[in-house]
Every structure is written in C-alpha cells, then in structure tokens.
Write a protein that holds these residues in place. Structure first.
Motif, PDB file in Angstrom:
ATOM      1  N   LEU A  30     -48.692  12.293  -3.901  1.00  0.00           N
ATOM      2  CA  LEU A  30     -49.139  13.423  -3.095  1.00  0.00           C
ATOM      3  C   LEU A  30     -50.635  13.641  -3.286  1.00  0.00           C
ATOM      4  O   LEU A  30     -51.114  13.818  -4.405  1.00  0.00           O
ATOM      5  CB  LEU A  30     -48.386  14.696  -3.484  1.00  0.00           C
ATOM      6  N   GLN A  31     -51.357  13.613  -2.172  1.00  0.00           N
ATOM      7  CA  GLN A  31     -52.793  13.900  -2.169  1.00  0.00           C
ATOM      8  C   GLN A  31     -52.999  15.287  -1.579  1.00  0.00           C
ATOM      9  O   GLN A  31     -52.585  15.558  -0.452  1.00  0.00           O
ATOM     10  CB  GLN A  31     -53.555  12.855  -1.350  1.00  0.00           C
ATOM     11  N   VAL A  32     -53.631  16.166  -2.351  1.00  0.00           N
ATOM     12  CA  VAL A  32     -53.868  17.546  -1.910  1.00  0.00           C
ATOM     13  C   VAL A  32     -55.363  17.789  -1.830  1.00  0.00           C
ATOM     14  O   VAL A  32     -56.098  17.547  -2.799  1.00  0.00           O
ATOM     15  CB  VAL A  32     -53.231  18.560  -2.882  1.00  0.00           C
ATOM     16  N   ASN A  33     -55.819  18.254  -0.675  1.00  0.00           N
ATOM     17  CA  ASN A  33     -57.234  18.562  -0.467  1.00  0.00           C
ATOM     18  C   ASN A  33     -57.381  19.944   0.160  1.00  0.00           C
ATOM     19  O   ASN A  33     -56.514  20.383   0.909  1.00  0.00           O
ATOM     20  CB  ASN A  33     -57.893  17.535   0.452  1.00  0.00           C
ATOM     21  N   SER A  34     -58.495  20.595  -0.157  1.00  0.00           N
ATOM     22  CA  SER A  34     -58.808  21.852   0.521  1.00  0.00           C
ATOM     23  C   SER A  34     -60.313  21.978   0.672  1.00  0.00           C
ATOM     24  O   SER A  34     -61.088  21.338  -0.052  1.00  0.00           O
ATOM     25  CB  SER A  34     -58.257  23.060  -0.258  1.00  0.00           C
ATOM     26  N   CYS A  60     -56.341  23.308   4.293  1.00  0.00           N
ATOM     27  CA  CYS A  60     -55.968  22.311   3.293  1.00  0.00           C
ATOM     28  C   CYS A  60     -55.130  21.216   3.947  1.00  0.00           C
ATOM     29  O   CYS A  60     -54.682  21.346   5.087  1.00  0.00           O
ATOM     30  CB  CYS A  60     -55.187  22.953   2.143  1.00  0.00           C
ATOM     31  N   SER A  61     -54.931  20.136   3.204  1.00  0.00           N
ATOM     32  CA  SER A  61     -54.091  19.041   3.702  1.00  0.00           C
ATOM     33  C   SER A  61     -53.213  18.521   2.564  1.00  0.00           C
ATOM     34  O   SER A  61     -53.644  18.466   1.405  1.00  0.00           O
ATOM     35  CB  SER A  61     -54.944  17.905   4.272  1.00  0.00           C
ATOM     36  N   PHE A  62     -51.989  18.179   2.926  1.00  0.00           N
ATOM     37  CA  PHE A  62     -51.029  17.581   1.993  1.00  0.00           C
ATOM     38  C   PHE A  62     -50.624  16.237   2.588  1.00  0.00           C
ATOM     39  O   PHE A  62     -49.942  16.191   3.613  1.00  0.00           O
ATOM     40  CB  PHE A  62     -49.814  18.484   1.816  1.00  0.00           C
ATOM     41  N   VAL A 112     -54.382  25.523  -4.780  1.00  0.00           N
ATOM     42  CA  VAL A 112     -55.349  25.564  -3.677  1.00  0.00           C
ATOM     43  C   VAL A 112     -55.869  26.983  -3.481  1.00  0.00           C
ATOM     44  O   VAL A 112     -57.081  27.221  -3.360  1.00  0.00           O
ATOM     45  CB  VAL A 112     -54.704  25.031  -2.373  1.00  0.00           C
ATOM     46  N   TYR A 122     -48.865  23.410  -5.930  1.00  0.00           N
ATOM     47  CA  TYR A 122     -50.170  23.020  -5.401  1.00  0.00           C
ATOM     48  C   TYR A 122     -50.697  24.022  -4.366  1.00  0.00           C
ATOM     49  O   TYR A 122     -51.914  24.191  -4.234  1.00  0.00           O
ATOM     50  CB  TYR A 122     -50.121  21.601  -4.839  1.00  0.00           C
ATOM     51  N   LEU A 156     -44.631  21.658  -4.113  1.00  0.00           N
ATOM     52  CA  LEU A 156     -45.411  22.201  -3.001  1.00  0.00           C
ATOM     53  C   LEU A 156     -45.953  23.590  -3.331  1.00  0.00           C
ATOM     54  O   LEU A 156     -47.129  23.891  -3.070  1.00  0.00           O
ATOM     55  CB  LEU A 156     -44.549  22.265  -1.740  1.00  0.00           C
ATOM     56  N   ALA A 187     -52.338  24.662   6.671  1.00  0.00           N
ATOM     57  CA  ALA A 187     -52.126  23.342   6.080  1.00  0.00           C
ATOM     58  C   ALA A 187     -51.816  22.283   7.131  1.00  0.00           C
ATOM     59  O   ALA A 187     -51.048  22.517   8.072  1.00  0.00           O
ATOM     60  CB  ALA A 187     -50.987  23.395   5.070  1.00  0.00           C
TER      61      ALA A 187
END
Length: 294
Positions: free
Chosen positions: A87-91, A69-71, A144, A140, A137, A23
C-alpha cells in the motif's frame, strides 16, 4: 434573528456531516492471474467509499478543507478471499497564495494482508477489530489527517495520532503483520510510537515551522521563507543527533527531498553551507540530490 439561527443550523448540520478526506483509490492486479477482475473493482470501490464517507473525528470540516490524498494498492497474492498487498499512501497540502501543493505523506507499507469477502461492509470502530483491511485504512487515514493538521497548527494532529495509536493497540492481538514491534523499523507500530513519543516532539514542531513560516510565506517573502525552512531543517538535525537514522527522518525525506532541492536551486540566494551539511548528515542516501543545491 430566527433567519440567522436557521442559517447557522443548516451550516452546522452540513459541516457536521462532512468527512475529512478527498481520497483517490487505485488497485493494481498485474501480479495476480486467473481471477475474476470484478472482485478487485468492487474492493476498490469499497475502499474509496470507506475513505471518503467515514468521519475520523468530530471536527467540523468544510469541503475545501478536505485533505487530498491517494491510496494505491498493489495486490501481490490472492487466494480464498485472502489478500497480500503493498500500500502506497500519499497526501498533499495547499500552499498559501499559491497554486502549488506540497507533498506531506509518502509512505509505502509492504506488510498489508487482509481477508475480504466481496460486498462486505467496511465499518470503522477504533475501539474494536472488525477486519485488518479496515484497521490499516483507518490507521493511515488518521496518519494523513494528523500529518496535515500538524502543518497548520503546532501539534494540531494529536487527536488523529491518538486515534491511530488506539487502532494499533486494538489490532495487535490480530496476528496480522505490522502492528507489533519487530526488528523491522518501517512498520505501523514503530511509526505511531515515534510520532507519539516526546523524543520526537521537535520533529512535529519542525513540520509546523517548515510549512507555516516557510512555504506559506514564500509567495510574498521568498527569501525569508527559504531561511525559515533552513531553520526547520536545523531542528530536524538536532533531533537526528539524539536519534540518528530515525524512521521519522526517513518518512520526512521520502516526501520532501525533491521539494527541498527545488526550493534551494532557484530564487534569491541564501547561505546554504550549514543546510547542506545538515541534509547530508540526516539523509546521506540522498547525497546526490543534495549536491544539486548550490
């Protein structure tokens, strides 16, 4: 024989201690002023350590199998150790025989609030509520991991979804927003409820077919891969007819819209008439992008 046993023991110990996430964490504090920035730097490090050093299951994970992934957190308000944030969550997921990575998760949660005392330990226990920051956290992180696993094996992410559901159930009594059913469609409660619902089994199946039978064969069979993706989107359309305007459809296209457009604006020609009709029905907000598919 003893040497083989020793090697297996060492490898097992190595994998058993490995975590599932790779992450990247970033915190934006542009909206808060007159605050010592060090607390946010420490918070960023605490979140990074938590995500990258916590094991969310008993699965053995090799280093190259960790999910990228990124938080990205935007602090909207800070007062007396109480935070309000977005909070933006990407993977992403690697594609077989390719340098391309496919976007899997693209979620924006605008209801993240928590109390954080500088240097406090963030400890994960899905069966108890220690802090809302930990719960968000961990929730998510499991989403992910579940989403990634579902693209490699049909419903392969069920264990992680069960973790996320357990976190939600425990957090509901905390009075923090996002954990209970409300008029808002896009919250954590609705997301995990839909993912665990039999009504949306076909959505998870479509995620599997889209990636395994579609993207993963494109390096060798580009046309067939495109046809398989059309079939996967047809499955999503059937879900849409049963549950129109669903949160999961929105979640899917938040991650996949640009990828789909890129796939079908290049390479071998396939019949896209039904595809465009389906895309326009499921996600009309992206009609301007679907029009680029020719």
């Amino acid at each position: 024989m003893r040497i083989k046993f020793l090697i297996l023991f060492v490898l097992s110990a190595f994998y058993a201690n490995s975590q599932e996430l790779n992450a990247v964490v970033s915190i934006n504090t542009a909206q808060v002023t007159n605050v010592n920035p060090q607390i946010f730097k420490n918070l960023e490090k605490q979140i990074y350590d938590f995500l990258n050093n916590t094991r969310f299951s008993d699965k053995l994970v090799k280093p190259n199998e960790k999910v990228n992934c990124s938080f990205f957190m935007i602090i909207n308000k800070f007062e007396s150790n109480n935070f309000e944030a977005t909070l933006q969550v990407n993977s992403t997921r690697p594609i077989f025989n390719s340098s391309y990575t496919s976007p899997i998760v693209n979620i924006n949660d605008k209801e993240v609030s928590f109390k954080y005392v500088e240097f406090e330990n963030l400890i994960y226990d899905q069966n108890s509520f220690t802090s809302n920051l930990v719960s968000v956290l961990a929730f998510y992180a499991n989403i992910v991991l579940a989403s990634d696993a579902d693209t490699f094996q049909d419903k392969g992410g069920t264990e992680y979804l069960e973790n996320a559901l357990s976190i939600t159930n425990v957090a509901q009594s905390s009075a923090y927003p996002g954990w209970v059913q409300t008029g808002k469609k896009t919250n954590r409660f609705n997301l995990i409820s839909d993912l665990m619902s039999n009504t949306f089994d076909a959505y998870r199946e479509a995620m599997y077919f889209y990636h395994i039978k579609g993207l993963d064969i494109m390096a060798d069979e580009l046309k067939q891969g495109k046809l398989e993706i059309i079939n996967a989107i047809d499955v999503l359309y059937k879900v849409h007819k049963t549950r129109p305007n669903s949160l999961l459809a929105r979640t899917f296209f938040d991650a996949k819209t640009d990828e789909i457009v890129n796939i079908f604006t290049a390479g071998p020609v396939v019949d896209i008439a039904q595809l465009k009709d389906n895309l326009g029905s499921i996600s009309p907000l992206n009609s301007s992008k679907w029009n680029k598919i020719r």
